[in-house]
Design a protein around this motif. Structure first.
Motif, mmCIF file in Angstrom:
data_model
loop_
_atom_site.group_PDB
_atom_site.id
_atom_site.type_symbol
_atom_site.label_atom_id
_atom_site.label_comp_id
_atom_site.label_asym_id
_atom_site.label_seq_id
_atom_site.Cartn_x
_atom_site.Cartn_y
_atom_site.Cartn_z
ATOM 1 N N GLU A 140 25.243 72.702 128.895
ATOM 2 C CA GLU A 140 26.549 72.052 128.854
ATOM 3 C C GLU A 140 27.531 72.859 128.012
ATOM 4 N N GLU A 141 28.789 72.775 128.361
ATOM 5 C CA GLU A 141 29.832 73.480 127.625
ATOM 6 C C GLU A 141 30.089 72.813 126.268
ATOM 7 N N VAL A 142 30.711 73.579 125.368
ATOM 8 C CA VAL A 142 31.065 73.033 124.053
ATOM 9 C C VAL A 142 32.564 72.768 123.951
ATOM 10 N N SER A 143 33.279 72.981 125.044
ATOM 11 C CA SER A 143 34.715 72.720 125.036
ATOM 12 C C SER A 143 34.977 71.256 124.689
ATOM 13 N N GLY A 144 35.915 71.042 123.784
ATOM 14 C CA GLY A 144 36.248 69.680 123.359
ATOM 15 C C GLY A 144 35.472 69.215 122.148
ATOM 16 N N MET A 145 34.450 69.953 121.737
ATOM 17 C CA MET A 145 33.689 69.558 120.546
ATOM 18 C C MET A 145 34.497 69.855 119.289
ATOM 19 N N ARG A 146 34.258 69.038 118.263
ATOM 20 C CA ARG A 146 34.987 69.160 117.004
ATOM 21 C C ARG A 146 34.026 69.605 115.896
ATOM 22 N N VAL A 147 34.437 70.646 115.175
ATOM 23 C CA VAL A 147 33.630 71.236 114.120
ATOM 24 C C VAL A 147 34.308 70.992 112.774
ATOM 25 N N GLY A 148 33.540 70.450 111.815
ATOM 26 C CA GLY A 148 34.016 70.291 110.443
ATOM 27 C C GLY A 148 33.401 71.358 109.560
ATOM 28 N N LEU A 149 34.212 72.287 109.071
ATOM 29 C CA LEU A 149 33.733 73.343 108.182
ATOM 30 C C LEU A 149 33.813 72.814 106.748
ATOM 31 N N VAL A 150 32.658 72.618 106.131
ATOM 32 C CA VAL A 150 32.599 71.904 104.848
ATOM 33 C C VAL A 150 32.970 72.838 103.695
ATOM 34 N N LYS A 151 34.083 72.534 103.067
ATOM 35 C CA LYS A 151 34.611 73.350 101.976
ATOM 36 C C LYS A 151 33.583 73.536 100.864
ATOM 37 N N GLU A 152 32.912 72.448 100.483
ATOM 38 C CA GLU A 152 31.961 72.507 99.359
ATOM 39 C C GLU A 152 30.742 73.361 99.684
ATOM 40 N N GLY A 153 30.490 73.645 100.954
ATOM 41 C CA GLY A 153 29.357 74.488 101.334
ATOM 42 C C GLY A 153 29.525 75.949 100.975
ATOM 43 N N PHE A 154 30.733 76.333 100.518
ATOM 44 C CA PHE A 154 30.993 77.731 100.147
ATOM 45 C C PHE A 154 30.996 77.930 98.631
ATOM 46 N N GLU A 155 30.523 76.947 97.900
ATOM 47 C CA GLU A 155 30.488 77.035 96.440
ATOM 48 C C GLU A 155 29.665 78.247 95.999
ATOM 49 N N LYS A 156 30.261 79.119 95.191
ATOM 50 C CA LYS A 156 29.593 80.319 94.649
ATOM 51 C C LYS A 156 29.044 81.213 95.760
ATOM 52 N N CYS A 157 29.770 81.307 96.863
ATOM 53 C CA CYS A 157 29.311 82.066 98.019
ATOM 54 C C CYS A 157 29.726 83.535 97.900
#
Length: 506
Positions: free
Chosen positions: A276-293
């Motif tokens: 199945e296609e992923v068109s229309g899916m919504r992605v949340g990029l979690v800001k806190e996941g980049f802590e000390k990255c």
């Protein structure tokens, strides 16, 4: 094989000592009456010695296998080699499969990476092992894991460190360390790992392969050694998203034994839903996941996620402040939970199959060889005993309550987004400690693995997959994708899209 001795009733002196230890201070005359009752109860318990326990099925013949030579084990990913064949046909026909060495395979040694467990040989096949054999998979051996599975590095197995196939001076990640190295090097097609704090996703990310921690309870844990039953997961590792989905099809679903599992789990054919296609899916990029990255990891993750927009997805950066509390909550659960399991011998709770021979072997080893308890676990046990003596179960219970708060935080975000994304690990594979490193240096190295992104989802039980996104000849980088409970089809769809970007597939 170790067998527990017949139960001997306590002496009056022992009963008096226990009474004082518990603060009961029962008068001696009363204790004599209590002892008569205890004698009768011990007699009843001894009846259990003569009743045969139910066993997990062992449906396919095999030999015990052998310990590989150095020439056969360049990365030290194997602790034991086998060639166990099941059904001649099935979804996994022709697939070479590795089994992490904390999962029971009947008639094959299981050391759990520890000197304490050397000599133990289970008489049962874990449910996942039976299901793999039923679908034609060939079990090529037991893979090296960290000492009692309590390290995110690959430096603590008593068989020696597991080497990263991309740079043999570096860690392959843990605690499913052998799986990552053997799959990445092409020796096996797929493997089963266990994950209590990132132990599938860390080695998958650092070895450049795919690994999924499924929804809590989707895969039966029956026949694997537990650390803390509320965070125990088994899951697939493979070179591709497709093979992970295929293996999950085989091992998921109720087995009627594991009390971690809800009733009537429905397992779709994940591989058929990946087109199945992923068109229309919504992605949340979690800001806190980049802590000390590390900056290059952050840049690679952000660039990859932005490329999903070309496939019709929406990408938003979002904030989930509770994400940064996940590691503290995990410590509240895992440290005291592991203490209760290892020292107090609690094992899993609820109804189910209890591998009594494995539990007995480990409990006897803890009592008779305490100096063999690995240095990575020793601080855990010290803290567990200290908390138990001075604070009871307060912090464990509070962590269980906060588990709901953390779960709600992710669920709220997942009401607006199909998936959440972040780096799997925020830095590259670390250098292995030198051979002459002190115990404290090894412990410091293993404790320094940044696992706050993976750990949080062991607590909440959300499915989480790591997909490699670096292919420029440098050390691997993993992207972690998280979805709603039992939304593995969504997870595989978006993971496949990420894999295609990584491979340059339009």
């Amino acid at each position: 094989m170790y067998s527990a001795p017949a139960l001997k009733p306590p002496t009056l002196d022992e009963v008096e000592e226990i009474s004082k230890k518990l603060g009961l201070n029962i008068p001696l005359e009363d204790l004599k009456g209590h002892k008569e009752f205890l004698d009768k109860m011990c007699g009843q318990l001894n009846i259990l010695k003569d009743i045969t326990e139910p066993r997990l099925p062992v449906r396919y013949p095999r030999t015990p296998g052998y310990r590989p030579t150095e020439a056969e084990n360049a990365l030290n990913g194997w602790c034991w080699k086998t060639d166990i064949k099941g059904s001649p046909t099935g979804k996994l026909s022709g697939k070479k499969v590795g089994i992490k060495d904390n999962i029971g395979v009947a008639g094959v040694p299981m050391s759990v990476g520890s000197k304490m467990m050397e000599g133990h040989m289970p008489e049962y096949d874990a449910t996942v092992v039976s299901r793999i054999l039923d679908e034609g998979g060939v079990i090529k051996g037991k893979t090296t894991c960290e000492d009692l599975c309590f390290s995110g590095s690959s430096a603590t197995s008593y068989n020696g460190p597991v080497l990263n196939p991309h740079d043999q001076t570096r860690s392959s990640g843990g605690s499913s360390s052998g799986n990552g190295a053997l799959i990445a090097s092409g020796e096996i097609d797929m493997a089963i790992g266990s994950d209590q704090g990132g132990s599938i996703r860390i080695p998958a990310a650092w070895c450049g392969i795919v690994g999924i921690k499924p929804t809590f309870g989707l895969v039966p844990y029956t026949g694997a050694l537990t650390l803390e039953s509320s965070i125990d997961h088994l899951g697939p590792m493979a070179r591709t998203v497709y093979d992970c989905a295929l293996l999950l099809e085989v091992i998921a679903g109720n087995d009627g034994l594991d009390s971690r599992q809800p009733m009537n789990i429905k397992v779709p054919e994940y591989t058929k839903l990946m087109t199945e296609e992923v068109s229309g899916m919504r992605v949340g990029l979690v800001k806190e996941g980049f802590e000390k990255c590390d900056p290059d990891i952050e840049r690679t993750v952000r660039d990859t996620v932005q490329q999903l927009k070309t496939k019709g997805t929406t990408v938003d950066e979002i904030s989930i402040p509770m994400h940064l509390k996940g590691c503290s909550i995990w410590i509240g659960l895992a440290f005291q939970g592991n203490y209760k399991t290892l020292i107090q011998g609690g094992g899993s709770s609820g109804k189910g199959f209890y591998p009594t021979t494995t539990q007995d072997f480990l409990e006897k080893a803890v009592k008779s060889h305490p100096r063999d308890i690995p240095p990575t676990i020793a601080p855990t046990l010290l803290l567990g005993e200290y908390l138990s003596q001075n604070y009871g179960s307060h912090f464990y219970s509070k962590a269980k309550n906060l588990e709901r708060v953390l779960t709600d935080a992710y669920n709220t975000a997942l009401e607006q987004y199909d998936v959440l994304m972040m780096p799997t690990i925020c830095f590259r594979p670390t250098k292995l400690p030198p051979k002459d490193a002190s115990i404290l240096d090894v412990v410091s190295h293993c404790r320094g693995i940044g696992v706050y992104n993976p750990r949080a989802f062991n607590i909440t039980g959300h499915p989480a997959i790591t997909v490699p996104i670096q292919d420029d000849g440098s050390l691997p980088i993993g992207l972690q994708i998280v979805a709603k409970h039992y939304a593995e089809p969504t997870l595989f769809r978006i993971a496949q899209a990420v894999e295609n970007i990584h491979k340059g597939v339009v």
